[in-house]
Design an enzyme around this catalytic site. Structure first.
Site, PDB file in Angstrom:
ATOM      1  N   HIS A   1      -6.471  -7.044  -0.490  1.00 36.35           N
ATOM      2  CA  HIS A   1      -6.552  -5.609  -0.791  1.00 36.35           C
ATOM      3  C   HIS A   1      -5.744  -5.295  -2.046  1.00 36.35           C
ATOM      4  O   HIS A   1      -4.720  -5.937  -2.304  1.00 36.35           O
ATOM      5  CB  HIS A   1      -5.998  -4.792   0.385  1.00 36.35           C
ATOM      6  CG  HIS A   1      -6.694  -5.057   1.680  1.00 36.35           C
ATOM      7  ND1 HIS A   1      -6.198  -5.930   2.624  1.00 36.35           N
ATOM      8  CD2 HIS A   1      -7.864  -4.574   2.173  1.00 36.35           C
ATOM      9  CE1 HIS A   1      -7.036  -5.970   3.658  1.00 36.35           C
ATOM     10  NE2 HIS A   1      -8.057  -5.162   3.407  1.00 36.35           N
TER      11      HIS A   1
ATOM     12  N   ASP B   1      -5.044 -12.496   3.660  1.00 35.80           N
ATOM     13  CA  ASP B   1      -6.272 -11.934   4.229  1.00 35.80           C
ATOM     14  C   ASP B   1      -7.509 -12.156   3.360  1.00 35.80           C
ATOM     15  O   ASP B   1      -8.596 -11.687   3.707  1.00 35.80           O
ATOM     16  CB  ASP B   1      -6.085 -10.433   4.538  1.00 35.80           C
ATOM     17  CG  ASP B   1      -5.318  -9.691   3.471  1.00 35.80           C
ATOM     18  OD1 ASP B   1      -5.047 -10.261   2.401  1.00 35.80           O
ATOM     19  OD2 ASP B   1      -4.965  -8.514   3.718  1.00 35.80           O
TER      20      ASP B   1
ATOM     21  N   ASP C   1      -2.948 -10.664  -2.172  1.00 33.75           N
ATOM     22  CA  ASP C   1      -3.518 -10.079  -0.956  1.00 33.75           C
ATOM     23  C   ASP C   1      -4.965  -9.646  -1.269  1.00 33.75           C
ATOM     24  O   ASP C   1      -5.274  -9.288  -2.401  1.00 33.75           O
ATOM     25  CB  ASP C   1      -2.674  -8.868  -0.542  1.00 33.75           C
ATOM     26  CG  ASP C   1      -3.059  -8.297   0.813  1.00 33.75           C
ATOM     27  OD1 ASP C   1      -2.351  -8.587   1.795  1.00 33.75           O
ATOM     28  OD2 ASP C   1      -4.074  -7.569   0.888  1.00 33.75           O
TER      29      ASP C   1
ATOM     30  N   HIS D   1       0.815  -1.231   0.000  1.00 30.49           N
ATOM     31  CA  HIS D   1       0.000   0.000   0.000  1.00 30.49           C
ATOM     32  C   HIS D   1       0.847   1.279   0.000  1.00 30.49           C
ATOM     33  O   HIS D   1       0.296   2.372  -0.135  1.00 30.49           O
ATOM     34  CB  HIS D   1      -0.927   0.046   1.223  1.00 30.49           C
ATOM     35  CG  HIS D   1      -1.997  -1.001   1.207  1.00 30.49           C
ATOM     36  ND1 HIS D   1      -2.838  -1.197   0.134  1.00 30.49           N
ATOM     37  CD2 HIS D   1      -2.359  -1.929   2.139  1.00 30.49           C
ATOM     38  CE1 HIS D   1      -3.666  -2.189   0.403  1.00 30.49           C
ATOM     39  NE2 HIS D   1      -3.397  -2.661   1.609  1.00 30.49           N
TER      40      HIS D   1
HETATM   41 ZN    ZN Z   1      -4.363  -6.944   2.733  1.00 34.76          ZN
END
Ligand code: ZN
Length: 311
Positions: free
Chosen positions: A164, A246, A162, A125
């Site tokens: 996200h 996740d 992931d 991120h």
């Molecule tokens: Zn994540």
């Protein structure tokens, strides 16, 4: 040959505030899982410190200075809505970078076919000039640019499973013609980027947006029928993985309903491509995963597959 495992105890010094999901216990849970006898064959190495020149591959000097000077002497320093630093966080972040760099160096020199970098904070991120989402530096994007700048590779793939979207990796690599970046992620979800029409300056980015609750079958379609054929066609010389766990059904931050066996499956398919195009060279790096059991089991399945395929 076996799989390399890069880690460092200083990654435990990056303490986050009570109740924060990206916590020290994550590495401890993975460490317990990888201490079982079936992982004895791992070649365990200390992650070296990353260097300023590595950070500068992806970030302006002002970003490095901001992170370096934000570290508090005690307590926590909040640097983003959900990202903080504690005493030792900077060194932890530099170990995460250094682990990724060393893993790329070792795999490209033929010391091992593949490697897993078990460090934190995660990185996908962190944008060029913006720490966010538990991330300070774009570890995997830095590793990709190091492979190009230092080792002279022309084609590198970065794969992000992931839950996200890897907005930071995408931001750093947006104008990079020598890297194909592909991500699957739940959408809508934090950070809000990752729509399929975000394809990079050279049409070198693919985003697979998955609906909440979509589960194993749609995940396997996205990777098996779309992402990995597109990567294989590119003939990358090295495959890097942003390995977040996740998307697992038990994870508290998301709802893609993947199972532990899905992580073994996607790892197996990634190695299939790596064996076809780049002699099996894969460097995988820990990103998210916030249910400790699911994280430990998913990581163990991932690393075990790397070991079985890297021997
Ligand atoms: Zn994540």
């Amino acid at each position: 040959m076996t799989t390399l495992l890069f880690s460092h105890d200083q990654c435990l010094d990056h303490v986050t505030p009570p109740g924060h999901p990206e916590r020290v216990e994550r590495l401890e849970a993975i460490g317990r899982a990888l201490a079982k006898p079936e992982f004895d064959a791992l070649d365990r190495r200390a992650a070296p410190m990353g260097e300023e020149k590595h950070v500068r591959l992806a970030h302006p000097l002002a970003h490095l200075d901001r992170i370096r000077t934000s570290e508090p002497v005690e307590g926590y320093a909040q640097i983003d809505a959900d990202t903080s630093m504690a005493p030792g966080s900077f060194n932890a972040a530099m170990r995460a970078i250094g682990g990724n760099i060393a893993a790329v160096d070792a795999v490209l020199s033929g010391e091992a076919r593949n490697a897993f970098v078990m460090t934190r904070p995660p990185g996908h991120h962190a944008e060029k000039a913006k720490p966010m989402g538990f991330c300070l530096f774009a570890n995997v994007a830095i590793a990709a640019l190091h492979a190009i700048e230092h080792h002279g590779l022309d084609r590198v793939a970065v794969l992000d499973f992931d839950v996200h979207h890897g907005n930071g990796t995408q931001d750093v690599l947006w104008n990079e013609s020598g890297v194909r970046f592909a991500s699957s992620h739940q959408m809508p979800l934090y950070p809000g980027t990752g729509a399929p029409n975000e394809t990079g300056a050279y049409d070198q980015i693919r985003n697979a947006a998955l609906d909440s609750g979509s589960g194993s079958q749609l995940m396997r379609e996205a990777w098996g029928e779309h992402i990995l054929p597109w990567i294989e066609a590119y003939q990358p010389q090295l495959i890097l993985v942003s390995a977040g766990f996740d998307a697992h059904a038990a994870d508290p931050l998301a709802g893609l309903n993947w199972r532990t066996e899905d992580y073994a499956w996607v790892t197996d398919r990634i190695v299939d491509v790596a064996e076809k195009v780049c002699e099996g060279r894969v460097v995988s790096s820990l990103e998210g995963g916030y249910d400790l059991d699911a994280l430990a089991q998913g990581t163990a399945a991932h690393v075990k597959t790397l070991m079985e395929r890297g021997a």
